[in-house]
Structure formats: structure tokens, C-alpha cells
Write a protein that holds these residues in place. Structure first.
Motif, PDB file in Angstrom:
ATOM      1  N   GLY A 175       0.815  -1.218   0.000  1.00 29.52           N
ATOM      2  CA  GLY A 175       0.000   0.000   0.000  1.00 29.52           C
ATOM      3  C   GLY A 175       0.843   1.261   0.000  1.00 29.52           C
ATOM      4  O   GLY A 175       0.581   2.201  -0.763  1.00 29.52           O
ATOM      5  N   ILE A 176       1.882   1.274   0.841  1.00 24.37           N
ATOM      6  CA  ILE A 176       2.760   2.450   0.928  1.00 24.37           C
ATOM      7  C   ILE A 176       3.500   2.670  -0.390  1.00 24.37           C
ATOM      8  O   ILE A 176       3.568   3.795  -0.907  1.00 24.37           O
ATOM      9  N   ILE A 177       4.039   1.586  -0.955  1.00 23.68           N
ATOM     10  CA  ILE A 177       4.841   1.724  -2.170  1.00 23.68           C
ATOM     11  C   ILE A 177       3.973   2.204  -3.337  1.00 23.68           C
ATOM     12  O   ILE A 177       4.419   2.994  -4.184  1.00 23.68           O
ATOM     13  N   ALA A 178       2.718   1.757  -3.380  1.00 20.24           N
ATOM     14  CA  ALA A 178       1.821   2.184  -4.455  1.00 20.24           C
ATOM     15  C   ALA A 178       1.472   3.664  -4.327  1.00 20.24           C
ATOM     16  O   ALA A 178       1.509   4.407  -5.319  1.00 20.24           O
ATOM     17  N   LEU A 179       1.163   4.100  -3.117  1.00 22.26           N
ATOM     18  CA  LEU A 179       0.760   5.487  -2.903  1.00 22.26           C
ATOM     19  C   LEU A 179       1.935   6.449  -3.086  1.00 22.26           C
ATOM     20  O   LEU A 179       1.823   7.462  -3.783  1.00 22.26           O
ATOM     21  N   VAL A 180       3.077   6.130  -2.482  1.00 22.41           N
ATOM     22  CA  VAL A 180       4.252   7.002  -2.589  1.00 22.41           C
ATOM     23  C   VAL A 180       4.755   7.046  -4.035  1.00 22.41           C
ATOM     24  O   VAL A 180       5.111   8.108  -4.551  1.00 22.41           O
ATOM     25  N   GLY A 181       4.771   5.885  -4.694  1.00 23.87           N
ATOM     26  CA  GLY A 181       5.214   5.842  -6.084  1.00 23.87           C
ATOM     27  C   GLY A 181       4.338   6.688  -6.991  1.00 23.87           C
ATOM     28  O   GLY A 181       4.823   7.338  -7.919  1.00 23.87           O
ATOM     29  N   THR A 182       3.038   6.691  -6.714  1.00 23.63           N
ATOM     30  CA  THR A 182       2.115   7.520  -7.493  1.00 23.63           C
ATOM     31  C   THR A 182       2.411   9.003  -7.303  1.00 23.63           C
ATOM     32  O   THR A 182       2.445   9.779  -8.268  1.00 23.63           O
ATOM     33  N   VAL A 183       2.649   9.398  -6.056  1.00 20.42           N
ATOM     34  CA  VAL A 183       2.975  10.805  -5.766  1.00 20.42           C
ATOM     35  C   VAL A 183       4.242  11.217  -6.504  1.00 20.42           C
ATOM     36  O   VAL A 183       4.311  12.292  -7.119  1.00 20.42           O
ATOM     37  N   PHE A 184       5.249  10.360  -6.488  1.00 24.08           N
ATOM     38  CA  PHE A 184       6.519  10.680  -7.147  1.00 24.08           C
ATOM     39  C   PHE A 184       6.354  10.760  -8.668  1.00 24.08           C
ATOM     40  O   PHE A 184       6.924  11.646  -9.310  1.00 24.08           O
ATOM     41  N   SER A 185       5.583   9.837  -9.242  1.00 23.63           N
ATOM     42  CA  SER A 185       5.421   9.849 -10.702  1.00 23.63           C
ATOM     43  C   SER A 185       4.670  11.100 -11.166  1.00 23.63           C
ATOM     44  O   SER A 185       5.011  11.680 -12.206  1.00 23.63           O
ATOM     45  N   VAL A 186       3.671  11.525 -10.398  1.00 25.86           N
ATOM     46  CA  VAL A 186       2.964  12.763 -10.723  1.00 25.86           C
ATOM     47  C   VAL A 186       3.905  13.964 -10.577  1.00 25.86           C
ATOM     48  O   VAL A 186       3.906  14.883 -11.419  1.00 25.86           O
ATOM     49  N   ALA A 187       4.732  13.944  -9.518  1.00 20.87           N
ATOM     50  CA  ALA A 187       5.697  15.024  -9.309  1.00 20.87           C
ATOM     51  C   ALA A 187       6.700  15.094 -10.464  1.00 20.87           C
ATOM     52  O   ALA A 187       7.074  16.195 -10.908  1.00 20.87           O
ATOM     53  N   TYR A 188       7.115  13.938 -10.996  1.00 19.04           N
ATOM     54  CA  TYR A 188       8.042  13.905 -12.133  1.00 19.04           C
ATOM     55  C   TYR A 188       7.429  14.607 -13.345  1.00 19.04           C
ATOM     56  O   TYR A 188       8.101  15.389 -14.030  1.00 19.04           O
ATOM     57  N   THR A 189       6.153  14.309 -13.625  1.00 22.73           N
ATOM     58  CA  THR A 189       5.510  14.909 -14.792  1.00 22.73           C
ATOM     59  C   THR A 189       5.364  16.426 -14.635  1.00 22.73           C
ATOM     60  O   THR A 189       5.453  17.168 -15.617  1.00 22.73           O
ATOM     61  N   LEU A 190       5.166  16.879 -13.402  1.00 23.98           N
ATOM     62  CA  LEU A 190       5.048  18.319 -13.153  1.00 23.98           C
ATOM     63  C   LEU A 190       6.398  19.014 -13.260  1.00 23.98           C
ATOM     64  O   LEU A 190       6.491  20.169 -13.709  1.00 23.98           O
ATOM     65  N   LEU A 191       7.462  18.327 -12.861  1.00 34.15           N
ATOM     66  CA  LEU A 191       8.807  18.912 -12.895  1.00 34.15           C
ATOM     67  C   LEU A 191       9.431  18.881 -14.287  1.00 34.15           C
ATOM     68  O   LEU A 191      10.296  19.702 -14.606  1.00 34.15           O
ATOM     69  N   ARG A 192       9.018  17.936 -15.133  1.00 33.07           N
ATOM     70  CA  ARG A 192       9.682  17.700 -16.417  1.00 33.07           C
ATOM     71  C   ARG A 192       9.869  18.960 -17.263  1.00 33.07           C
ATOM     72  O   ARG A 192      10.970  19.192 -17.799  1.00 33.07           O
ATOM     73  N   PRO A 193       8.847  19.818 -17.430  1.00 33.86           N
ATOM     74  CA  PRO A 193       9.043  21.008 -18.290  1.00 33.86           C
ATOM     75  C   PRO A 193      10.101  21.976 -17.770  1.00 33.86           C
ATOM     76  O   PRO A 193      10.633  22.783 -18.540  1.00 33.86           O
ATOM     77  N   PHE A 194      10.424  21.896 -16.480  1.00 35.03           N
ATOM     78  CA  PHE A 194      11.368  22.837 -15.885  1.00 35.03           C
ATOM     79  C   PHE A 194      12.781  22.266 -15.753  1.00 35.03           C
ATOM     80  O   PHE A 194      13.700  22.978 -15.339  1.00 35.03           O
ATOM     81  N   LEU A 195      12.954  20.999 -16.122  1.00 34.63           N
ATOM     82  CA  LEU A 195      14.269  20.371 -15.989  1.00 34.63           C
ATOM     83  C   LEU A 195      15.089  20.575 -17.263  1.00 34.63           C
ATOM     84  O   LEU A 195      14.586  20.347 -18.372  1.00 34.63           O
TER      85      LEU A 195
END
Length: 350
Positions: A175-195
Motif C-alpha cells: 500500500g505504501i509503495i503504491a501510494l508514494v510511487g504515485t505521488v513521485f510519478s505525478v511530481a516527475y511529470t510536473l517537474l519535467r518542463p522545468f528540468l
């Protein structure tokens, strides 16, 4: 004659299943059906906007945990539920082997494989070390380290029998790995245009640092097909390394138990051979000597996820919210710190 009739009648009665056996068989099937129904609910919730990024595994586990807290564990159905949690789990892991294309990894992903090895070693060792510093529960911390380093829920499910982890730790870890991984993957997509990195660099970064294949696909898709392809290739390298990792953990656990007079040797996880065979079959037979459409492969992939979700329901029913905060908070902190550091470091070495 009457003696013969009586003996024949007795033989017939012996052949007929007793009402008790019929009832137990019915409850066994009902227990399996119970996990399947909740798994289907998890799939349905995962299609709802807002839950679609979380995934069916986490949704089903949350439903199972909530059911346990309000209605208690359905003891009458325990045999069927335990069958899902144990047997179906191993079957799902065997089918999961089809997701791993060994040929592609060995021919195109060898440079990535070296980085994958470093990621797995760093994730596990750092999480375990932080867990000791924070005085976190060791078993759950190690499961989260493996999930972070390798391939999320599938890795946790694969190593939990080897590590003799209890069902509650396994369910919490997934449960933890699924929820945390989802948060990180969404954060990656938000950060991508600025990297200030290329699409390929971004794909490699996603593949070697995110938790599950689904998370890698979620983060990699917005960067284009080439970025997604290299991201999945990098991730498949980590899945491949699950095989030697399991053997290392078996050796470590047996060495650990050998110094304990009451310890027992770890039995070989035979389902791991099934995982390897399915990986070889998918890599060198499907698409080569055996032609299979993409639609069939997608169907098998969805079936694998559904079976794994049903198994996770059985594990989730063992979770007690009363103990969850005290037990999971420190391992969660250790895993979060590791994931953040891993993301920052791999950004520069991808």
C-alpha cells in the motif's frame, strides 16, 4: 443378500461427500470470491478521476483495510481468503514474468543494467540504515527498501516469503509503495518542463528511480514514445535483477538462521522458477516461434494485475489500523528519504 445390500449402501454413503465437507468447500470458494469482488471494486475505483493514478492494488487494499476495521475479519471465509493471499499471489508473480523481456534487456539495456544494480543496492542499504537510525520496524523497512529499489509491489510480494514477513507487513508495504510511487510519478511529470534535460535523459531517470512499472509508464508517457521506451527498458533491468536478489536473500536468511538454534532453513521459493520460465518463454518464444497479438498480451497483463490485486485483498484484511500508525510511520519516513535522495542522485547520473 441383505448383508450385501447393507454393505453396498454403506459404500454409497462413504462415497457421498458429507454436509460438513460441502459446507467447507462452499466457504472456501466464497472466500476466494470475496477477494475477487473487492479486487473488482479496487479496479472500478482506480478508474475514477483522482484515483486513476493510484492504481487498483492500492485501492483494493484500502477497501480491504476499511472492511476489516468496520466488520472484522470474515473468519468463516478464512481458508479461501488465505488461498488468495498465498497461492494466487504466487501464481500472479509467475505470470508477472511475462512482463520481463530478458532478450531486450540483455541486448539493449546492459549499460542501464549497471545503473540499475547501483540503484537497488543504494535503495535497500539506505532504507535499512535509516530504519535503524529511526528505530523503525525492521521487517517492514526491508520490504520497503526492496520495493523502492526493484519493482514495487511485485518485488515485495516476491521476497516476503523468503524474508518470512507476515501478511500485515506485506500488505502495508504494498500500500505504501503504491501510494508514494504515485505521488513521485505525478511530481516527475510536473517537474519535467522545468528540468534542463533531454527527453531520453528524462526517460532513463524515470526508469531507474521510480517504484513500479505503472509509475514509470505514467511519468514517461508525457515525454514521448522514445522517452517512454527507454524508461521501460531501464525499469525492466531492475525487474530482471529481482531474480539474483531473491537468491542473495535466500543465502542471507539461511546464514542468519544457521547461527540460531531455533532457526530453520528458508525453503526455496519454487514460484521463482515459474517466474524465470515465464520470462524466458515471453522473451524467446512469444513473438518469435509463437505469434501472439498485442491484444492477447494486454489481456494477460490485465489478468495478472487482477490476480495480484485479489491476493493483496487477502493480505489487506490482516491490517489493523490501530497498530498501523505506530508501526508504519518510521519505515515510511525512511523510505521517503531514500526515494527523495535516490531521485536527486539519479537525475545527475542518468
Amino acid at each position: 443378500m441383505e448383508v450385501q445390500r447393507a454393505s453396498a449402501s454403506m459404500l454409497k454413503e462413504e462415497k457421498l461427500p458429507s454436509p460438513k465437507k460441502k459446507a467447507s468447500a462452499g466457504l472456501f470458494c466464497s472466500g476466494i470470491a470475496f477477494t475477487v469482488v473487492i479486487a473488482a471494486m479496487g479496479f472500478a475505483f482506480s478508474r475514477v478521476p483522482g484515483f486513476d493514478h493510484v492504481g487498483p492494488l492500492a485501492c483494493a487494499i484500502v477497501i480491504a483495510v476499511i472492511y476489516r476495521q468496520f466488520f472484522g475479519y470474515p473468519e468463516a471465509l478464512r481458508s479461501g481468503i488465505q488461498f488468495s493471499a498465498k497461492r494466487l499471489l504466487r501464481f500472479a508473480i509467475i505470470l508477472y514474468g511475462l512482463k520481463l523481456n530478458i532478450d531486450t534487456v540483455l541486448h539493449q539495456g546492459l549499460p542501464l543494467l549497471v545503473r540499475d544494480m547501483g540503484v537497488i543496492g543504494f535503495a535497500i542499504l539506505t532504507t535499512v540504515w535509516l530504519g535503524k537510525v529511526l528505530k523503525a520496524e525492521p521487517s517492514l523497512t526491508l520490504l520497503l527498501g526492496v520495493g523502492t529499489g526493484v519493482c514495487g509491489a511485485a518485488a515485495i510480494a516476491s521476497v516476503s516469503p523468503i524474508l518470512k514477513a507476515n501478511d500485515e507487513d506485506t500488505a502495508i508495504g504494498v500500500g505504501i509503495i503504491a501510494l508514494v510511487g504515485t505521488v513521485f510519478s505525478v511530481a516527475y511529470t510536473l517537474l519535467r518542463p522545468f528540468l534542463p534535460i533531454s527527453a531520453i535523459h528524462y526517460g532513463i531517470w524515470s526508469g531507474i528511480s521510480l517504484h513500479e512499472i505503472a509509475h514509470v509508464a505514467l511519468a514517461g508517457a508525457p515525454a514521448g514514445q522514445d522517452a517512454l521506451a527507454i524508461a521501460l527498458l531501464a525499469k525492466l533491468g531492475r525487474v530482471l535483477l529481482l531474480i539474483p536478489l531473491c537468491f542473495i536473500l535466500i543465502f542471507w536468511m539461511n546464514r542468519k538462521n544457521s547461527g540460531n538454534s531455533s532457526g530453520t532453513r528458508i525453503e526455496f521459493p519454487w514460484f521463482l522458477l515459474g517466474f524465470i520460465l515465464m520470462s524466458l518463454f515471453g522473451s524467446y518464444c512469444l513473438g518469435h516461434s509463437i505469434s501472439v497479438s498485442q491484444g492477447v498480451m494486454d489481456g494477460v497483463s490485465n489478468l495478472t494485475t487482477f490476480i495480484l490485486t485479489s491476493a493483496m485483498v487477502g493480505l489487506g484484511l490482516n491490517v489493523s489500523l490501530r497498530d498501523l500508525r505506530a508501526k508504519a510511520l518510521r519505515p515510511l519516513i525512511a523510505m521517503l528519504i531514500t526515494s527523495i535522495v535516490l531521485s536527486v542522485v539519479t537525475l545527475f547520473v542518468a
